[in-house]
Design an enzyme around this catalytic site. Structure first.
Site: not given
Length: 195
Positions: A74, A172
């Protein structure tokens, strides 16, 4: 300082044979590391500045020169690119900063936050994976032509350098996927098959 989602790394911490280290400020990144992971961030531009203030950019470049593997999650994925632009001041004052330049990508931080549960396949091994996206920003560039994740919805995610050793994605929870995690770690293991 603004790490997001510590639990991304719990499965690695519990994996036999893995020595997971969260490097504290002021300490160098371990030269013996097989893999360096840049975690997610709640303030990507500020954390990139902190990374540089600790000299970790120099350590990352050395790791890359030695053929080490680097993976960004991310915000860490965004940091690996050439440029991060925040034209609307999503993370503070509007700004554009140079990224680490380890991936040929650029990110524009946007006011719209992406929140998705995702499932698909890790392209390199065709392994089933699932997780979630929780980020602001859109990433594009030549290395995005080598995505690393293909979602069931037909989207792709991530980017990979031409040498195959530096990559990242928005997903994630990826290390919670047991088969993927073991295959990923096996690629790192230069000591034997039980890593």
């Amino acid at each position: 300082p603004h790490i997001a989602n510590f639990d991304d790394f719990d499965p690695l911490k519990l994996e036999p044979g893995v020595n997971l280290i969260f490097v504290p400020p002021g300490e160098p990144l371990p030269q013996s590391a097989n893999l360096i992971i840049l975690p997610g961030s709640k303030a990507t531009i500020a954390d990139l500045a902190a990374l540089r203030a600790n000299g970790w950019d120099i350590d990352l470049y050395a790791h890359a020169r030695k053929g080490g593997i680097i993976y960004g999650v991310c915000g860490g994925y965004q940091m690996l690119g050439r440029l991060i632009s925040d034209p609307n001041g999503v993370e503070g004052s509007p700004s554009t900063v140079a990224g680490l330049g380890l991936l040929e990508i650029e990110t524009i931080l946007t006011e719209n936050k992406t929140l998705l549960h995702c499932s698909g396949r890790w392209i390199n091994t065709d392994t089933l994976i699932k997780g979630y996206e929780m980020h602001v920003g859109e990433t594009s560039g030549p290395d995005c032509l080598r995505p690393i994740i293909a979602y069931e919805q037909g989207r792709v995610d991530g980017a990979c350098a031409s040498n195959g050793r530096i990559s990242g994605a928005y997903l994630h929870g990826i290390f919670s996927n047991d088969e993927f995690r073991r295959l990923f770690l096996k690629q790192l293991d230069h000591q034997g098959p039980d890593r």
